[in-house]
Structures are given as C-alpha cells and as structure tokens.
Motif scaffolding. Structure first.
Motif, PDB file in Angstrom:
ATOM      1  N   LEU A 230       0.887  -1.490  -0.210  1.00  0.00           N
ATOM      2  CA  LEU A 230      -0.349  -0.308  -0.572  1.00  0.00           C
ATOM      3  C   LEU A 230       1.002   1.366   0.053  1.00  0.00           C
ATOM      4  CD1 LEU A 230      -2.997   1.962   0.023  1.00  0.00           C
ATOM      5  CD2 LEU A 230      -2.079   1.138   2.807  1.00  0.00           C
ATOM      6  N   ARG A 231       0.575   2.006  -0.969  1.00  0.00           N
ATOM      7  CA  ARG A 231       0.697   3.633  -1.476  1.00  0.00           C
ATOM      8  C   ARG A 231      -0.325   4.629  -0.599  1.00  0.00           C
ATOM      9  NH1 ARG A 231       4.599   3.690  -4.871  1.00  0.00           N
ATOM     10  NH2 ARG A 231       5.790   3.902  -3.158  1.00  0.00           N
ATOM     11  N   ALA A 232      -0.313   5.450   0.840  1.00  0.00           N
ATOM     12  CA  ALA A 232      -1.344   5.930   0.225  1.00  0.00           C
ATOM     13  C   ALA A 232      -0.738   7.697   0.645  1.00  0.00           C
ATOM     14  CB  ALA A 232      -1.623   6.024   2.160  1.00  0.00           C
ATOM     15  N   VAL A 233      -1.049   8.596   0.082  1.00  0.00           N
ATOM     16  CA  VAL A 233      -0.711   9.985  -0.359  1.00  0.00           C
ATOM     17  C   VAL A 233      -1.440  11.079  -0.039  1.00  0.00           C
ATOM     18  CG1 VAL A 233       1.038  11.146  -1.969  1.00  0.00           C
ATOM     19  CG2 VAL A 233       1.605   9.151  -1.637  1.00  0.00           C
ATOM     20  N   TYR A 258       2.222  14.124   2.684  1.00  0.00           N
ATOM     21  CA  TYR A 258       2.637  12.746   3.049  1.00  0.00           C
ATOM     22  C   TYR A 258       3.098  10.920   2.852  1.00  0.00           C
ATOM     23  CZ  TYR A 258       2.544   9.770   6.831  1.00  0.00           C
ATOM     24  OH  TYR A 258       2.601   8.517   7.368  1.00  0.00           O
ATOM     25  N   ASN A 259       3.372  10.719   2.589  1.00  0.00           N
ATOM     26  CA  ASN A 259       3.599   9.535   2.095  1.00  0.00           C
ATOM     27  C   ASN A 259       4.309   8.476   2.329  1.00  0.00           C
ATOM     28  OD1 ASN A 259       3.973   7.320   0.064  1.00  0.00           O
ATOM     29  ND2 ASN A 259       6.251   8.526  -0.504  1.00  0.00           N
ATOM     30  N   TYR A 260       3.033   7.573   3.277  1.00  0.00           N
ATOM     31  CA  TYR A 260       2.816   6.636   2.792  1.00  0.00           C
ATOM     32  C   TYR A 260       3.111   5.154   2.820  1.00  0.00           C
ATOM     33  CZ  TYR A 260       1.549   2.110   6.236  1.00  0.00           C
ATOM     34  OH  TYR A 260       1.972   1.149   6.792  1.00  0.00           O
ATOM     35  N   SER A 261       4.221   4.393   2.754  1.00  0.00           N
ATOM     36  CA  SER A 261       4.522   3.297   1.515  1.00  0.00           C
ATOM     37  C   SER A 261       4.947   1.933   2.565  1.00  0.00           C
ATOM     38  CB  SER A 261       5.646   3.675   0.658  1.00  0.00           C
ATOM     39  OG  SER A 261       4.998   4.603   0.315  1.00  0.00           O
ATOM     40  N   LYS A 262       3.861   1.090   2.807  1.00  0.00           N
ATOM     41  CA  LYS A 262       3.995  -0.236   3.700  1.00  0.00           C
ATOM     42  C   LYS A 262       4.246  -1.395   2.494  1.00  0.00           C
ATOM     43  CE  LYS A 262       1.941  -3.299   6.690  1.00  0.00           C
ATOM     44  NZ  LYS A 262       2.416  -3.930   5.453  1.00  0.00           N
ATOM     45  N   PHE A 263       5.777  -1.708   2.765  1.00  0.00           N
ATOM     46  CA  PHE A 263       6.127  -2.603   1.597  1.00  0.00           C
ATOM     47  C   PHE A 263       6.130  -3.893   2.347  1.00  0.00           C
ATOM     48  CE2 PHE A 263       7.883   0.932  -0.261  1.00  0.00           C
ATOM     49  CZ  PHE A 263       7.921   0.831  -1.585  1.00  0.00           C
ATOM     50  N   SER A 264       6.467  -4.624   1.390  1.00  0.00           N
ATOM     51  CA  SER A 264       6.509  -6.232   2.538  1.00  0.00           C
ATOM     52  C   SER A 264       7.297  -6.107   3.101  1.00  0.00           C
ATOM     53  CB  SER A 264       6.662  -7.585   0.999  1.00  0.00           C
ATOM     54  OG  SER A 264       7.527  -7.365   0.441  1.00  0.00           O
ATOM     55  N   THR A 265       8.358  -5.808   3.420  1.00  0.00           N
ATOM     56  CA  THR A 265       9.180  -6.811   4.472  1.00  0.00           C
ATOM     57  C   THR A 265       9.723  -5.461   5.460  1.00  0.00           C
ATOM     58  OG1 THR A 265      10.906  -5.700   2.877  1.00  0.00           O
ATOM     59  CG2 THR A 265      10.543  -7.956   3.154  1.00  0.00           C
ATOM     60  N   PHE A 266       9.262  -4.138   4.611  1.00  0.00           N
ATOM     61  CA  PHE A 266       9.192  -2.594   5.550  1.00  0.00           C
ATOM     62  C   PHE A 266       8.713  -1.775   4.950  1.00  0.00           C
ATOM     63  CE2 PHE A 266      12.042  -2.317   1.632  1.00  0.00           C
ATOM     64  CZ  PHE A 266      11.333  -0.978   1.127  1.00  0.00           C
ATOM     65  N   ARG A 268       7.508   3.371   5.311  1.00  0.00           N
ATOM     66  CA  ARG A 268       8.200   4.343   4.619  1.00  0.00           C
ATOM     67  C   ARG A 268       7.303   5.549   5.109  1.00  0.00           C
ATOM     68  NH1 ARG A 268      11.157   3.349  -0.654  1.00  0.00           N
ATOM     69  NH2 ARG A 268      13.270   1.864   0.086  1.00  0.00           N
ATOM     70  N   ASN A 269       7.409   6.189   5.971  1.00  0.00           N
ATOM     71  CA  ASN A 269       6.481   7.407   6.257  1.00  0.00           C
ATOM     72  C   ASN A 269       7.326   8.659   5.840  1.00  0.00           C
ATOM     73  OD1 ASN A 269       3.950   6.394   7.880  1.00  0.00           O
ATOM     74  ND2 ASN A 269       5.915   4.994   9.104  1.00  0.00           N
ATOM     75  N   ASN A 270       7.358   9.059   4.890  1.00  0.00           N
ATOM     76  CA  ASN A 270       7.923  10.518   4.433  1.00  0.00           C
ATOM     77  C   ASN A 270       7.160  11.949   4.065  1.00  0.00           C
ATOM     78  OD1 ASN A 270      10.317   8.453   4.051  1.00  0.00           O
ATOM     79  ND2 ASN A 270       9.784   7.999   1.788  1.00  0.00           N
ATOM     80  N   ALA A 271       7.437  13.281   4.219  1.00  0.00           N
ATOM     81  CA  ALA A 271       7.773  13.891   4.357  1.00  0.00           C
ATOM     82  C   ALA A 271       8.239  14.199   2.850  1.00  0.00           C
ATOM     83  CB  ALA A 271       7.302  15.125   4.638  1.00  0.00           C
ATOM     84  N   GLU A 272       7.008  15.057   1.941  1.00  0.00           N
ATOM     85  CA  GLU A 272       7.543  14.937   0.204  1.00  0.00           C
ATOM     86  C   GLU A 272       7.228  16.843   0.009  1.00  0.00           C
ATOM     87  OE1 GLU A 272       7.418  11.317  -1.461  1.00  0.00           O
ATOM     88  OE2 GLU A 272       6.458  11.837  -1.611  1.00  0.00           O
ATOM     89  N   LEU A 273       8.394  17.290  -1.017  1.00  0.00           N
ATOM     90  CA  LEU A 273       7.857  18.439  -1.926  1.00  0.00           C
ATOM     91  C   LEU A 273       7.222  17.603  -3.736  1.00  0.00           C
ATOM     92  CD1 LEU A 273       9.980  20.896  -1.088  1.00  0.00           C
ATOM     93  CD2 LEU A 273       7.914  21.021   0.553  1.00  0.00           C
ATOM     94  N   TYR A 274       6.816  18.524  -3.464  1.00  0.00           N
ATOM     95  CA  TYR A 274       5.972  18.064  -5.086  1.00  0.00           C
ATOM     96  C   TYR A 274       5.847  19.783  -6.608  1.00  0.00           C
ATOM     97  CZ  TYR A 274       0.911  19.437  -4.952  1.00  0.00           C
ATOM     98  OH  TYR A 274      -0.058  19.854  -4.180  1.00  0.00           O
ATOM     99  N   TRP A 275       5.988  18.754  -7.282  1.00  0.00           N
ATOM    100  CA  TRP A 275       5.720  20.101  -8.221  1.00  0.00           C
ATOM    101  C   TRP A 275       5.323  19.034 -10.055  1.00  0.00           C
ATOM    102  CZ3 TRP A 275       9.332  19.633 -12.848  1.00  0.00           C
ATOM    103  CH2 TRP A 275      10.284  18.980 -12.541  1.00  0.00           C
TER     104      TRP A 275
END
Length: 356
Positions: A230-233, A258-266, A268-275
């Motif tokens: 799952l990736r939820a942004v 805000y990017n929440y990415s759940k991979f099968s083994t780990f 990630r919770n990241n703040a991002e800038l986008y354009w």
C-alpha cells in the motif's frame, strides 16, 4: 412590397419573388452586428464574454470578433444582459452610441462598455447549471475495459480497467481516477501471475483568482511485483492556469505531501515536496490527449525521489463509445531490495462515455 416585386419580376418571377420575400423576412428577424470597418454579420448572437462576441451564422458557423470592434448591434431575440449592478433580459438596439434594452417592464439604456456579458437562452441555461449545481450533477468521464489472451503452447490472459471522471464548475473541480491490470500465464503446466497492480485517487481544486487555484489530493497504489502492499499519499498546494482555452489547458502546480508506503518487509513514512503539470489538448476531430506529471522529492532522505507520469489518448467512435490508449509510469529511486526502479503500465481498449 408585393407590388414592387411584381413590377420588377412580373408574373413569371413568382419563384424569385418568394425567395426574395424569404430573404427579406429572414434579415428582419435575424440579429445584426455591424463592425467599425463596415462589415455586417447577420445571424443569432450566442454570447458576449470578456472581450469577444460570438454570432452563429447560417453560412459560416460561429463567428467571433472583438467587442471593441463593434459599431452597432441589433438583437431581435431576447438576450440575458449582465450589467455592473444587475442582470436583465430583453431585445437590443443601439442608437447614438447607446444600447437600448427593451425588457418586459420598460427600456434600459446603457453604454456598450457597461455590458459585461450577453447570453442567448442556451448559454444562459448552461451558465445557471454551473452556478449552483447539485453534487451529483456535472460529472463526466469514461470507463474502459481491455482484455487480451493467447491459447496453444502458452495460455496467457491480461485484463485491464480504467475509470476517469471529473466534475467541473466555474470555481472548482473534483476528479477521480482508477486503473488496474492483472495478467497471468500458463506455460508447460505451470501457472503464474505476471502482473498485478492497482492505482487510484481523488483530487480537488478551487480557484482563488482567475488563474490561481488551491488543490488537495489523495492517491493510493498497490503493486504486487514491486512488493508494495500500500502507498497512501495525502497532499496539497497551489497551482497556476498557464493556458486555458477551448482546445488547450495547461496547469502548473506544486506543494507538499505525506507519503505512507508499506512494502512487504518494511514501511516508509516520508514528507515530500512535489511539483508538476496537468495538460489537455483537443486535436481536430474527435481525439484528445491528457497528460500529467509529478515529481516528488523526499525530505527525509535528500536525493531520493519518485516520479509519476501518465499520458492517454481518447478517440470518439460514437457519441457514447471511444477508443483509449494510456501509459502510466512510476519511477522510484529506492525500491524494495531486488526490485527495479521503474514500472510501466500501458492499456488500450474500448470505453464508454458518461455525463450527468
């Protein structure tokens, strides 16, 4: 008038007489716009919006010219007239540089520069529909299904779906999208899945200036073969309408998410800038192109980023049926261990148009 026609054409000119009467009657009933250079446009006034006026003619279709080039105007059909302080409806005559609007209760006389907008009955109906629409109104979009397969030494099947829809008013826009692909192969007695991905999301933007808007969005993604469960942004920002015409639209935008990415083994919770940008272009005929680009820069791990690029082409086959081709690319600088950085999803198939 009839005596004059008889004198000119005689008894044998009855057909010519009828044609002339018809032309004369049509001219009397038609709207007329006379330009400052002496040109005369006869037809039906459709609208005057911003700095231009549009007239529908019998021979040349829609004719658009600058409002400040108009010397005089006659409208025998009632038009909706928007003035700085009120809106009225009536026929128009211009005399001595002043426009007289004959309403049901009297005559309103204004300067041409005071007329903000003109609309015929159809344009006014469309304007009112956009003014206070219900939430379930104004939705338009397309739904596409694609299928491909083989049989023989190898049995393969690929199934794709795609749905896009948008609800646009004069001040805001809501959009949703969803696409998926699932593919499998059966070779030498072994069955295996070869592709399985789902992407979707919703976005909302609202104009705060004629060319400036605020936007928020929420995207979701699943990709089995990227080990992405799952990736939820969730994000938002500001945008600019760089180009906005009947055929072409280009929006430039940027912000944070805000990017929440759940991979099968780990996880990630990241703040991002986008354009990025959103681009739409209507080709001549029944074909249109839609393109979207986003660059997401990771603020937790500088140097890492991801890119979303989508482009599609739609060709109308019938009023409700179209043919679609789309490419959806996802690039990630730091994928799950053992996985590639790039995933491309491309689909084609027949789609159904819908609007409400």
């Amino acid at each position: 008038m009839l005596h004059l026609l008889k004198a000119v054409y005689g008894k044998q000119g009855a057909s010519r007489k009828g044609a002339l009467i018809l032309a004369f009657t049509t001219a009397l009933c038609a709207d007329q716009v006379v330009l400052k250079n002496g040109d005369r446009v006869t037809g039906s006034i459709v609208k005057k919006d911003a700095k231009e006026i549009t007239i529908k003619t019998d021979k040349f279709g829609l004719v658009t010219t600058a409002w400040d080039e108009v010397a005089s105007i006659i409208a025998d059909k009632p038009l909706t007239v928007v003035l700085p302080d009120k809106t009225v409806s009536g026929t128009l005559r211009e005399e001595n540089g002043r426009v007289q609007i004959a309403t049901g209760t009297g005559t309103v006389t204004v300067a041409p520069a005071d007329i903000t907008a003109l609309r015929d009955a159809d344009e006014q109906k469309a304007f009112q529909r956009l003014d206070h629409p219900g939430w379930l109104q104004l939705w338009a979009g397309t739904a596409t299904i694609g299928f491909a397969g083989t049989a023989g030494n190898a049995r393969t099947s690929t199934f794709t779906t795609a749905v896009t829809a948008a609800r646009a008013t004069r001040t805001d826009k809501t959009s949703i999208y969803f696409n998926t692909i699932r593919a499998s192969a059966f070779v030498n007695g072994q069955n295996s899945d070869t592709a399985e991905a789902v992407r979707g999301g919703v976005g909302y933007s609202r104009n705060i200036r004629p060319r400036v808007f605020l936007n928020v969005f929420n995207d979701y993604e699943y990709d089995r073969f990227q080990n992405l469960d799952l990736r939820a942004v969730f994000g938002g920002g500001i945008g600019f309408h760089a180009i906005k015409t009947d055929r072409m639209m280009l929006d430039l935008l940027g912000g944070a998410d805000y990017n929440y990415s759940k991979f099968s083994t780990f996880t990630r919770n990241n703040a991002e800038l986008y354009w990025g940008d959103d681009f739409t272009y209507k080709l001549k005929g029944s074909t249109s192109i839609v393109q979207s680009y986003r660059m997401f820069n990771d603020l937790n791990s500088l140097g890492d980023y991801r890119v979303n690029f989508d482009i599609g082409m739609t060709t109308k086959i019938a009023k409700w049926l179209n043919w679609n081709v789309s490419f959806s690319d996802r690039y990630l600088t730091n994928p799950a261990p053992g996985r590639k950085t790039n995933d491309l999803l491309y689909t084609t198939g027949l789609g159904v148009n819908f609007a409400h």
